[in-house]
Design an enzyme around this catalytic site. Structure first.
Site, mmCIF file in Angstrom:
data_model
loop_
_atom_site.group_PDB
_atom_site.id
_atom_site.type_symbol
_atom_site.label_atom_id
_atom_site.label_comp_id
_atom_site.label_asym_id
_atom_site.label_seq_id
_atom_site.Cartn_x
_atom_site.Cartn_y
_atom_site.Cartn_z
ATOM 1 N N HIS A 1 61.520 12.903 12.351
ATOM 2 C CA HIS A 1 61.617 13.691 13.583
ATOM 3 C C HIS A 1 63.048 13.814 14.084
ATOM 4 O O HIS A 1 63.383 14.762 14.779
ATOM 5 C CB HIS A 1 60.740 13.080 14.685
ATOM 6 C CG HIS A 1 59.276 13.344 14.472
ATOM 7 N ND1 HIS A 1 58.557 12.740 13.474
ATOM 8 C CD2 HIS A 1 58.425 14.178 15.102
ATOM 9 C CE1 HIS A 1 57.317 13.172 13.513
ATOM 10 N NE2 HIS A 1 57.207 14.054 14.492
ATOM 11 N N ARG B 1 61.193 14.011 5.594
ATOM 12 C CA ARG B 1 60.519 14.250 6.871
ATOM 13 C C ARG B 1 60.836 13.140 7.871
ATOM 14 O O ARG B 1 60.499 11.976 7.666
ATOM 15 C CB ARG B 1 59.007 14.357 6.670
ATOM 16 C CG ARG B 1 58.288 14.778 7.949
ATOM 17 C CD ARG B 1 56.793 14.936 7.756
ATOM 18 N NE ARG B 1 56.167 15.391 8.992
ATOM 19 C CZ ARG B 1 55.862 14.580 10.002
ATOM 20 N NH1 ARG B 1 56.105 13.282 9.926
ATOM 21 N NH2 ARG B 1 55.305 15.077 11.097
ATOM 22 N N ARG C 1 72.590 36.386 21.016
ATOM 23 C CA ARG C 1 71.393 35.618 21.383
ATOM 24 C C ARG C 1 71.049 34.606 20.290
ATOM 25 O O ARG C 1 70.629 33.476 20.579
ATOM 26 C CB ARG C 1 70.208 36.567 21.629
ATOM 27 C CG ARG C 1 68.960 35.827 22.108
ATOM 28 C CD ARG C 1 67.858 36.774 22.511
ATOM 29 N NE ARG C 1 67.319 37.519 21.384
ATOM 30 C CZ ARG C 1 66.448 38.511 21.500
ATOM 31 N NH1 ARG C 1 65.998 38.881 22.682
ATOM 32 N NH2 ARG C 1 66.001 39.153 20.434
ATOM 33 N N TYR D 1 64.964 32.693 14.743
ATOM 34 C CA TYR D 1 64.955 34.013 14.120
ATOM 35 C C TYR D 1 65.464 35.073 15.078
ATOM 36 O O TYR D 1 65.624 34.822 16.274
ATOM 37 C CB TYR D 1 63.543 34.359 13.629
ATOM 38 C CG TYR D 1 62.562 34.767 14.714
ATOM 39 C CD1 TYR D 1 62.059 33.831 15.611
ATOM 40 C CD2 TYR D 1 62.155 36.089 14.856
ATOM 41 C CE1 TYR D 1 61.159 34.205 16.605
ATOM 42 C CE2 TYR D 1 61.259 36.462 15.837
ATOM 43 C CZ TYR D 1 60.764 35.519 16.711
ATOM 44 O OH TYR D 1 59.883 35.884 17.695
ATOM 45 N N LYS E 1 64.835 31.704 20.735
ATOM 46 C CA LYS E 1 63.981 32.478 19.824
ATOM 47 C C LYS E 1 63.624 31.619 18.611
ATOM 48 O O LYS E 1 64.183 31.773 17.521
ATOM 49 C CB LYS E 1 64.675 33.789 19.428
ATOM 50 C CG LYS E 1 63.695 34.889 19.095
ATOM 51 C CD LYS E 1 64.333 36.251 19.236
ATOM 52 C CE LYS E 1 63.519 37.366 18.615
ATOM 53 N NZ LYS E 1 62.163 37.520 19.123
ATOM 54 N N LEU F 1 61.872 35.095 27.178
ATOM 55 C CA LEU F 1 62.960 35.417 26.257
ATOM 56 C C LEU F 1 63.771 36.552 26.899
ATOM 57 O O LEU F 1 63.186 37.523 27.386
ATOM 58 C CB LEU F 1 62.390 35.884 24.906
ATOM 59 C CG LEU F 1 63.484 36.189 23.878
ATOM 60 C CD1 LEU F 1 64.070 34.897 23.306
ATOM 61 C CD2 LEU F 1 62.954 37.057 22.759
ATOM 62 N N GLU G 1 55.851 37.090 30.746
ATOM 63 C CA GLU G 1 56.167 38.058 29.676
ATOM 64 C C GLU G 1 54.953 38.152 28.754
ATOM 65 O O GLU G 1 53.923 37.513 28.998
ATOM 66 C CB GLU G 1 57.399 37.592 28.888
ATOM 67 C CG GLU G 1 57.225 36.269 28.167
ATOM 68 C CD GLU G 1 58.391 35.899 27.251
ATOM 69 O OE1 GLU G 1 59.240 36.754 26.961
ATOM 70 O OE2 GLU G 1 58.422 34.731 26.804
#
Ligand code: PDD
Length: 289
Positions: free
Chosen positions: A102, A100, A52, A33, A147, A204, A180
């Site tokens: 992995h 599903r 980014r 995101y 992110k 980040l 952070e």
């Protein structure tokens, strides 16, 4: 009126945006995101955010479904569409629906979602409130520069902070170095020098962080990207955290101990002013509000 959102290539009413329960974002948090702050409908530092976004995608071996020019257009379309004045744009891409497994599927149809999210009035003036933080050992992963939507550690840390009457939690690495915050980068000022952790896989690379470094240097502060311990932070003249939504949030207490005499520091105030001028300039506005 119902909110319009961008969903898989189209602007549609929010209630029509439906995701499969097999979406890898839902099942594995296999997604990314970005949050972009807009001032009077102008996105700030859009290119930096989109770059980014692209780097994050490369970091999880995903190709973003559109080129950056198309993403830019989507952001402008959302700004045009919304009747909000102060808002941030939220962009999310997941690896889409798949059985599903992995293993990353060889082929997949990413799910794309983007919308304009109001900046709460509480947030708008947040920087004037003197905030408190708590610390905790960083138990996240080694790819914090990505992110990712997998934010459970951050959410739990923030909840612990709330329960302890704090506004933010700071992640500490080995030797009690401050990495952070749960959704922010951390800074301290000591004898005219501004310190923040260097870019690496434990933090980040905040877009606001970059702006602060530029503004501080313009104001005559010496800037050092260097890890500092929590003891250094507690003894510092001024401490603050930064992020797209919160801009600058001065910290006056960490783990119940006072920092900066419990008052807003002068440098923090100047940096905030400088930052708002920088943003207005960048967005082509007279002022941000
Ligand atoms: N979070 N570090 C972390 C872990 C973050 O989640 C964020 C931002 C930052 C600051 O980055 P920037 O200045 O680019 O916003 C640092 C966003 C705002 C969020 O999760 O909502």
């Amino acid at each position: 009126m119902e909110k319009t959102v961008f969903f898989n290539g189209k602007l549609i009413p929010l209630s029509q945006a439906k995701v499969s329960v097999l979406d890898r974002g839902f099942v594995f948090a296999d997604g990314l995101y970005e949050v972009i702050r807009c001032y009077r409908k102008k996105p700030f530092a859009l290119d930096g955010h989109l770059q980014r976004f692209k780097r994050s995608a490369e970091g999880i071996y995903m190709e973003l479904p559109y080129g950056l020019d198309r993403w830019r257009e989507i952001c402008y379309e959302l700004c045009e569409e919304t009747d909000l004045g102060q808002f941030s744009l939220y962009l999310q891409v997941t690896r889409g629906p798949a059985p599903r497994d992995h293993r990353i599927p060889e082929q997949y149809e990413p799910t794309v979602f983007a919308y304009a999210d109001p900046v709460s009035p509480e947030m708008e003036y947040r920087w004037e409130n003197l905030s408190k933080a708590m610390t905790l050992k960083d138990g996240r992963w080694d790819r914090c520069h990505i992110k990712s939507v997998a934010l459970l550690p951050n959410i739990l840390a923030r909840d612990e902070a709330r329960r302890k009457g704090a506004d933010e939690a700071l992640w500490l690495g080995p030797g009690q170095v401050v990495y952070e915050g749960t959704a922010s980068n951390a800074f301290m000022i000591e004898e005219g020098v501004l310190y923040t952790h260097p870019l690496c896989n434990k933090i980040l690379g905040g877009i606001t962080r970059e702006v602060i470094l530029k503004v501080a240097a313009e104001l005559g502060l010496e800037v050092r990207q260097e890890g500092k311990t929590i003891q250094d932070f507690l003894a510092a003249d001024e401490v603050f955290v930064t992020g797209t939504k919160r801009e600058i949030m001065p910290l006056v207490e960490i783990d119940g101990q006072a920092v900066s005499d419990g008052k807003m520091g002068e440098w923090t105030r100047k940096i905030h002013e400088g930052m708002m001028e920088y943003i207005a300039r960048d967005c082509g506005l007279d002022s941000c509000y």
